[in-house]
Design a protein around this motif. Structure first.
Motif: not given
Length: 341
Positions: A51, A43-44, A46-48
């Motif tokens: 962004r 998840y981190d 994909q979020e990174q």
């Protein structure tokens, strides 16, 4: 008293049974924790990445749109007929209100430095790109103390009301001027002890002087620009060169921009092993750390030329979008994560 027949001796679990139960519970807990951490890491990541893509697109759109508008002068395409302008050869300089009046230098850059631009005191790395143009909206009632461009089809004047109007021809249009300088600097914030870089901008004050530097997009680590030069006036690019190699800025008809976005925080389990080829950098930029990055590239045709040469912009647009002239820029979407040489 004798025991009742249905009452039997009670006995607890043995130490071995208890240890086996605890071990099985710990194995189950470890499996659940592993699944949770893997899901969280995914998840981190994909979020990174999301962004990075968002920052890249926003930063690139800001730079590209200003490149397309650079040199737009309303109804007049020839800077030689516009009075009140500052000498373009005064670049590099941004010390007073002459900065916004330097319309003969609609695009300018400093290669991998901010030398001479004392309005920039926090430059980190990469190029400084300076752009100037008139805003699209026509002003009905100019405000005193603000820099405007008053133009007709054949003459113009840079003016700060209440200065006297010297443009005689009709019709006339009044537009506010703007100038911007883009560059990379540290944001002043940190994540896990690491500085977070950003794309910054110095925007023109109302009177033509440079304003205070402002952070525009966080997470932009590098900024490179090369310029397409038309040295034989055939309206096609003869070569792409760095700012240092531009002999005549009036011959610049295109620009190629590289923006390298970087995650704000170190990503556990990730290692950036790529080398990023951008502009005239030699050798390529090779950070070799644990930050995730996204490289974006755009090639833009400059629509407006200050000399008013035949076939290039500056005249009134049918849609009055302030971009003027012919042609359009080509903007490439950001490549997949980590794509580099």
């Amino acid at each position: 008293m004798s025991r009742l027949p249905f009452m039997r001796a009670q006995r607890g679990v043995s130490l071995i049974e208890l240890m086996i139960g605890i071990a099985l519970s710990l194995l189950l807990l470890a499996a659940v924790l592993y699944v949770f951490l893997s899901s969280r890491q995914g998840y981190d990541s994909q979020e990174q990445l999301a962004r990075l893509q968002e920052s890249s697109r926003f930063a690139m759109e800001a730079v590209v749109e200003d490149l397309r508008r650079s040199g737009y002068l309303g109804g007049n395409a020839d800077v030689e007929t516009i009075t009140g302008a500052d000498d373009p050869d005064n670049e590099p300089s941004c010390s007073d209100d002459a900065w916004g009046k330097r319309i003969g230098r609609r695009v300018f850059a400093i290669n991998d430095a901010a030398a001479g631009y004392d309005c920039i005191d926090n430059h980190l790395r990469g190029d400084v790109l300076v752009l100037r143009y008139a805003l699209a909206p026509i002003i009905d009632i100019p405000v005193d103390g603000q820099l405007y461009l008053r133009t007709s089809l054949f003459e113009g004047q840079l003016t700060i009301p209440p200065e006297t109007n010297t443009v005689v021809d009709e019709p006339q249009w009044v537009r506010a001027m703007t100038a911007r300088a883009y560059y990379v600097a540290n944001s002043g914030r940190q994540c896990d002890g690491q500085d977070i870089p950003s794309l910054w901008v110095v925007a023109m004050n109302a009177d033509g002087s440079p304003g205070a530097p402002q952070e525009l997009v966080p997470g932009i680590e590098h900024f490179q620009v090369v310029f397409g030069v038309d040295s034989d006036a055939d309206r096609s690019v003869d070569d792409y060169v760095s700012a240092d190699a531009v002999a005549d800025w009036d011959q610049v008809i295109a620009a190629r921009v590289w923006l390298l976005a970087r995650g704000e925080c170190v990503e556990g389990g990730y290692r950036d092993t790529f080398s990023y080829s951008m502009g005239d950098l030699s050798p390529a930029y090779t950070p070799a750390d644990n930050f995730r990055r996204q490289l974006s590239v755009a090639t833009v045709q400059l629509r407006n030329r200050p000399s008013g040469e035949d076939g290039f912009g500056g005249g009134e647009d049918d849609d009055d979008d302030g971009e003027g002239g012919e042609g359009d820029g080509e903007v490439t979407d950001p490549p997949p994560d980590g794509e580099a040489s």
